[in-house]
Design an enzyme around this catalytic site. Structure first.
Site, PDB file in Angstrom:
ATOM      1  N   LYS A  63       0.848  -1.201   0.000  1.00  0.00           N
ATOM      2  CA  LYS A  63       0.000   0.000   0.000  1.00  0.00           C
ATOM      3  C   LYS A  63       0.883   1.251   0.000  1.00  0.00           C
ATOM      4  O   LYS A  63       2.089   1.161   0.248  1.00  0.00           O
ATOM      5  CB  LYS A  63      -0.897  -0.023   1.243  1.00  0.00           C
ATOM      6  CG  LYS A  63      -0.117  -0.021   2.542  1.00  0.00           C
ATOM      7  CD  LYS A  63      -0.979  -0.415   3.724  1.00  0.00           C
ATOM      8  CE  LYS A  63      -0.141  -0.417   5.000  1.00  0.00           C
ATOM      9  NZ  LYS A  63      -0.852  -1.049   6.105  1.00  0.00           N
ATOM     10  N   TYR A  80      16.415  30.121   8.269  1.00  0.00           N
ATOM     11  CA  TYR A  80      15.213  30.781   8.801  1.00  0.00           C
ATOM     12  C   TYR A  80      15.214  30.795  10.320  1.00  0.00           C
ATOM     13  O   TYR A  80      15.450  29.761  10.962  1.00  0.00           O
ATOM     14  CB  TYR A  80      13.955  30.049   8.336  1.00  0.00           C
ATOM     15  CG  TYR A  80      13.592  30.305   6.893  1.00  0.00           C
ATOM     16  CD1 TYR A  80      13.328  31.592   6.427  1.00  0.00           C
ATOM     17  CD2 TYR A  80      13.496  29.240   6.003  1.00  0.00           C
ATOM     18  CE1 TYR A  80      12.988  31.808   5.108  1.00  0.00           C
ATOM     19  CE2 TYR A  80      13.145  29.450   4.674  1.00  0.00           C
ATOM     20  CZ  TYR A  80      12.900  30.746   4.233  1.00  0.00           C
ATOM     21  OH  TYR A  80      12.563  30.955   2.931  1.00  0.00           O
TER      22      TYR A  80
HETATM   23  C1  LIG Z   1      -0.049  -1.940   6.679  1.00  0.00           C
HETATM   24  C2  LIG Z   1      -0.584  -3.187   7.252  1.00  0.00           C
HETATM   25  C3  LIG Z   1       0.255  -4.287   7.498  1.00  0.00           C
HETATM   26  C4  LIG Z   1       1.760  -4.215   7.364  1.00  0.00           C
HETATM   27  O1  LIG Z   1       2.279  -3.519   8.474  1.00  0.00           O
HETATM   28  P1  LIG Z   1       3.852  -3.370   8.748  1.00  0.00           P
HETATM   29  O2  LIG Z   1       3.915  -2.794  10.109  1.00  0.00           O
HETATM   30  O3  LIG Z   1       4.380  -2.438   7.712  1.00  0.00           O
HETATM   31  O4  LIG Z   1       4.435  -4.718   8.634  1.00  0.00           O
HETATM   32  C5  LIG Z   1      -0.333  -5.456   7.926  1.00  0.00           C
HETATM   33  N1  LIG Z   1      -1.670  -5.542   8.123  1.00  0.00           N
HETATM   34  C6  LIG Z   1      -2.497  -4.496   7.925  1.00  0.00           C
HETATM   35  C7  LIG Z   1      -3.945  -4.653   8.172  1.00  0.00           C
HETATM   36  C8  LIG Z   1      -1.982  -3.282   7.505  1.00  0.00           C
HETATM   37  O5  LIG Z   1      -2.803  -2.242   7.323  1.00  0.00           O
END
Ligand SMILES: *Cc1c(COP(=O)(O)O)cnc(C)c1O
Length: 365
Positions: free
Chosen positions: A35, A256
């Site tokens: 994702k 800044y």
């Molecule tokens: C993003 C996600 C993962 C992976 O999580 P990590 O901490 O990056 O390993 C697993 N399960 C769900 C439901 C997620 O949303």
């Protein structure tokens, strides 16, 4: 033209990290979280690499992300972690052969509007204590009944998510696993519990499916440790260059608000990366960067296009030198702490202006 800021993604490192995950959870199938553009690493090249390496499934947040992968002809199973929000989306998900994670009754109602012949593939997400998404555990009998009413649905399994898996001493993770298992006692269907932290720190969470994200990109989700300590290889290297070097007298302020004051006569380097590239403005004075293999330190506020660094430790630094912001030699986990955040957010925060290169053992592509 030399890009100002380059993120180099080592696809061989992804394969290596998938191997580490497989060795940690040899009896589990692996659903790789890709994702958010594969945590900023580039969803298509990452998904293609993991697919070629035999990953069992991919996971994205939403339909749009899944469509991008299907349009790139990624054929692996893809799960929609937040499910669908309309019957149009549900129909599209069926058409694209996506697995829908169902976390609420209103989503079941959407799915029930589809023609009975629709080849639906579903996971049920249960809330074992995190209290974000998922059915209460008491709903399990009702969900079993739903599956009985829909023999045409292809049921993938039961999923839950851990709230505190990155805290090895927190007993709540065992509590969540125990509740999840108890609610499903005697009920068939694959189980999926572990994200990266669950998979690394909680052997009991290594069930039928594991769902690593961060670990595949080579970072540790556990506070105070790095991916390398777990045998992982950071997949991303972020680099820019020095575009100016100046010498200032003791007491002069930099950038800044003049928030950094030179404690002595010293050289300051200007590096071409700023918050518009994803270098968070929250980075504090003292944040390390790597120049000529040595550490230089952020001196002054991050601005939109530039940062200024204290060059006292790198007296030979000059204009044109590459500057590493994070990568193998400078773990993103450590750098993130200087902005009060996590490597997850650094990766996801890279912007359009960053030039991406994806390398494989065979070279650039
Ligand atoms: C993003 C996600 C993962 C992976 O999580 P990590 O901490 O990056 O390993 C697993 N399960 C769900 C439901 C997620 O949303």
């Amino acid at each position: 033209m030399i890009p100002r800021v380059t993120a180099t993604v080592d696809l061989a490192a992804l394969r290596h990290n998938l191997g580490v995950v497989r060795r940690l959870a040899p009896r589990s199938r692996v659903m790789a979280a890709v994702k958010a553009d594969a945590y900023g690493h580039g969803a298509v090249p990452v998904a293609r690499t993991l697919e070629a390496a035999g990953v069992d499934a991919l996971a994205v947040a939403c339909l749009e992300e899944a469509m991008q992968l299907r349009q790139a002809r990624v054929q692996a199973p893809i799960a929609l972690l937040e499910g669908v929000i309309s019957s149009e989306e549900a129909a599209q998900a069926v058409y694209e052969r996506l697995q829908i994670v169902v976390h609420d009754h209103w989503q079941i109602a959407l799915l029930e509007q589809l023609p009975a012949s629709a080849r639906l593939s579903v996971w049920f997400k249960l809330d074992s204590g995190m209290h974000r998404l998922g059915f209460p555990l008491t709903e399990v009998p009702r969900l079993v009944e739903t599956l009985r009413r829909h023999p045409g649905w292809s049921f993938q399994g039961w999923m839950t998510h851990l709230a505190c898996a990155d805290e090895p001493d927190n007993p709540f993770t065992d509590e969540q696993i125990a509740r999840f298992e108890a609610a499903l006692a005697g009920i068939p269907g694959p189980r999926s519990i572990a994200n990266s932290a669950g998979l690394i720190a909680w052997p009991r969470a290594r069930t039928d499916w594991v769902r690593p994200g961060l670990a595949l990109y080579g970072c540790s989700p556990m506070p105070g440790s790095t991916g390398a300590e777990l045998g992982l290889k950071p997949a991303m290297r972020l680099e820019s260059r020095i575009i100016a070097v100046r010498e200032y007298a003791s007491g002069e302020g930099i950038g800044y608000g003049l928030t950094y004051r030179c404690p002595e006569r010293m050289r300051i380097g200007v590096v071409a990366i700023g918050y518009a590239d994803g270098m968070h403005r929250a980075f504090r004075n003292g944040t390390p960067v790597l120049i000529r293999g040595r550490r230089a330190y952020l001196a002054g506020r991050v601005s939109m296009d530039m940062i200024t660094v204290d060059l006292r430790e790198v007296p030979d630094a000059c204009v044109g030198d590459p500057v590493l912001l994070w990568g193998d030699a400078l773990p993103a986990e450590e750098i993130a702490q200087w902005a009060g955040t996590l490597s997850y957010e650094l990766f996801c925060g890279l912007t359009q202006r960053v030039h991406f290169r994806h390398l494989d053992a065979a070279g650039a592509r």
